[in-house]
Scaffold this active site. Sequence first.
Site, PDB file in Angstrom:
ATOM      1  N   HIS A 107      15.978  23.177  14.545  1.00 24.15           N
ATOM      2  CA  HIS A 107      16.174  24.166  15.621  1.00 24.15           C
ATOM      3  C   HIS A 107      14.878  24.954  15.796  1.00 24.15           C
ATOM      4  CE1 HIS A 107      18.011  27.307  18.065  1.00 24.15           C
ATOM      5  NE2 HIS A 107      19.134  26.584  18.104  1.00 24.15           N
ATOM      6  N   GLY A 108      14.621  25.430  17.001  1.00 21.73           N
ATOM      7  CA  GLY A 108      13.482  26.315  17.240  1.00 21.73           C
ATOM      8  C   GLY A 108      13.712  27.643  16.521  1.00 21.73           C
TER       9      GLY A 108
ATOM     10  N   ASP B  32      42.433  38.104  62.319  1.00 23.97           N
ATOM     11  CA  ASP B  32      42.447  36.857  61.544  1.00 23.97           C
ATOM     12  C   ASP B  32      43.492  35.900  62.125  1.00 23.97           C
ATOM     13  OD1 ASP B  32      42.181  34.981  59.530  1.00 23.97           O
ATOM     14  OD2 ASP B  32      43.318  36.127  58.035  1.00 23.97           O
TER      15      ASP B  32
ATOM     16  N   ASP C  80      13.518  30.508  17.547  1.00 25.04           N
ATOM     17  CA  ASP C  80      13.807  31.604  18.482  1.00 25.04           C
ATOM     18  C   ASP C  80      15.241  32.131  18.347  1.00 25.04           C
ATOM     19  OD1 ASP C  80      14.465  29.011  19.376  1.00 25.04           O
ATOM     20  OD2 ASP C  80      14.874  29.768  21.381  1.00 25.04           O
TER      21      ASP C  80
ATOM     22  N   TYR D 108      27.711  25.038  16.549  1.00 23.23           N
ATOM     23  CA  TYR D 108      27.250  23.782  15.940  1.00 23.23           C
ATOM     24  C   TYR D 108      28.192  23.297  14.842  1.00 23.23           C
ATOM     25  CZ  TYR D 108      22.588  24.257  18.042  1.00 23.23           C
ATOM     26  OH  TYR D 108      21.554  24.330  18.917  1.00 23.23           O
TER      27      TYR D 108
ATOM     28  N   GLY E 185       5.529  30.323  26.378  1.00 23.97           N
ATOM     29  CA  GLY E 185       4.968  30.087  27.716  1.00 23.97           C
ATOM     30  C   GLY E 185       5.811  29.136  28.533  1.00 23.97           C
TER      31      GLY E 185
ATOM     32  N   LYS F  14      27.469  30.153  29.563  1.00 25.78           N
ATOM     33  CA  LYS F  14      26.647  30.448  30.731  1.00 25.78           C
ATOM     34  C   LYS F  14      26.908  29.458  31.856  1.00 25.78           C
ATOM     35  CE  LYS F  14      22.540  28.502  28.510  1.00 25.78           C
ATOM     36  NZ  LYS F  14      21.138  28.803  28.226  1.00 25.78           N
TER      37      LYS F  14
HETATM   38  C1  SPV Z   1      41.644  34.810  53.536  1.00 23.41           C
HETATM   39  O1  SPV Z   1      40.893  35.349  52.714  1.00 23.41           O
HETATM   40  O2  SPV Z   1      41.409  34.735  54.741  1.00 23.41           O
HETATM   41  C2  SPV Z   1      42.900  34.187  53.093  1.00 23.41           C
HETATM   42  C3  SPV Z   1      43.617  34.738  51.928  1.00 23.41           C
HETATM   43  O3  SPV Z   1      43.348  33.269  53.735  1.00 23.41           O
HETATM   44  S1  SPV Z   1      44.754  35.863  52.532  1.00 23.41           S
HETATM   45  O4  SPV Z   1      44.052  36.880  53.302  1.00 23.41           O
HETATM   46  O5  SPV Z   1      45.448  36.448  51.383  1.00 23.41           O
HETATM   47  O6  SPV Z   1      45.698  35.147  53.392  1.00 23.41           O
HETATM   48 MG    MG Z   2      42.514  33.075  55.639  1.00 26.22          MG
END
Ligand code: SPV
Ligand code: MG
Length: 437
Positions: free
Chosen positions: A94-95, A209, A97, A80, A129, A49
């Site tokens: 151990h509990g 981008d 549960d 364990y 609880g 987890k």
């Molecule tokens: C982004 O998630 O902006 C990255 C990864 O830089 S990639 O788009 O693959 O370049």
């Molecule tokens: Mg990027």
Amino acid sequence: MNEAKTKTVYLGMIADIMHPGLTRIISEGAKHGELVVGLFTDRAVASRKRLPFLSYEQRREVVESIKGVSRVVPQDEWSYIPNILKFRPDCLIHGDDWKNGAAAEMRQKVFDTMAEIGGEVIEVPYTHGINSSGLFNEVKALGTTPEVRMKMLRRLIEAKPIVRIMEAHDGLCGLIIENLEVEKGERVEAFDGMWSSSLTDSTSKGKPDIEAVDLTTRLQDLNNILECTTKPIIFDGDTGGKTEHFAFTVRTLERHGVSAVIIEDKTGLKKNSLFGTDAVQTQDSIENFCNKIKTGKEAQITEDFMIIARIESLIAGKSVLDALQRADAYVEAGADGIMIHSKDKSGDDIREFCLAFREKHRKVPLVVVPTTYNHIYEEELAGWGINVVIYANHMLRAAYPAMKAAATSILENERSLEANPLCMPIKEILELIPGTK
Ligand code: SPV
Ligand code: MG
């Protein structure tokens, strides 16, 4: 001497959030002999987890100072059995549960192994609880601090075979990544943290981008994510900008509790890597980029923040050897990790790079973004020596066709009834965000 006191009693615990249920089992255990607490390591916890809020050392300090505890030893597996065989306690406490559900199998194994070594198992009634899971949710609702969040990435890299990061471009993505869990037998699969992507941050604003969305604007969205989540964040720093500016970026990200920034070794007008050689991708000189890394490292205030150097050789059509040479130089310059990127669909170039890199750098974290070679399972990537896998754009790519389909349905039908099955029920959206009522 009292005979009972010479016995050893083993008690396994995570001890992240102490509560009376735990102190009661400690005092009960101490009545039967010298109490040895098998404290679950981060690695042991992460195999089942999410990581505890407190580090192993912090938890050990707390447990060692509790009355009745004689000794604290690490329990490095969820099971364990290895520690029972190693420490051969007279009793294990151990509990009760663990009689049903996923833990029942472990209980049986513990009973069998204790019987084999001539010991006994003591079960104490579970304290109703109050329990760690309930407290965990309450602590989570309170949030986290920038410091705790920042440290989390390094701890995850130490503790897990591979750290799984998902793209988030707004608070809603953050909530999904924070809370989504898929049960697989005894294991619970979840995302370990978030990727603040330049591609999805730009696209969600209708911008290309190309570093056109400035840091201040990106931080506004990031703040929304920070407010409703506790998991660590890796920030896509594009080229890092001018070296002098990068020093400020590092400090700003640190102040926000971001765990790592990844900067790519490109220069000029940045184009998204997935264009590959269809766009002009100019790589920075090794010298310049090393200087940027050094400047960033000198600027950072904490020890935990990471600057990860992203190598674009394969994107720019250069060789694995070129990428490896750059990797050596960037690590030498102080990079806390390497991200190797490629748009090749096979993953062969990434595999070749990673295996060669690991020969030389056994511990330096390796990060990949398998958008194009996405047939490869995480386990195989981990086998190549990769520490972090980033799913870099999937929340936005999933949202867009879903939104478009609903909008199209309304236009086609001139009403929204037909769009109902494409949308979440109103009741669900009202209940989605705590505190809406
Ligand atoms: C982004 O998630 O902006 C990255 C990864 O830089 S990639 O788009 O693959 O370049
Ligand atoms: Mg990027």
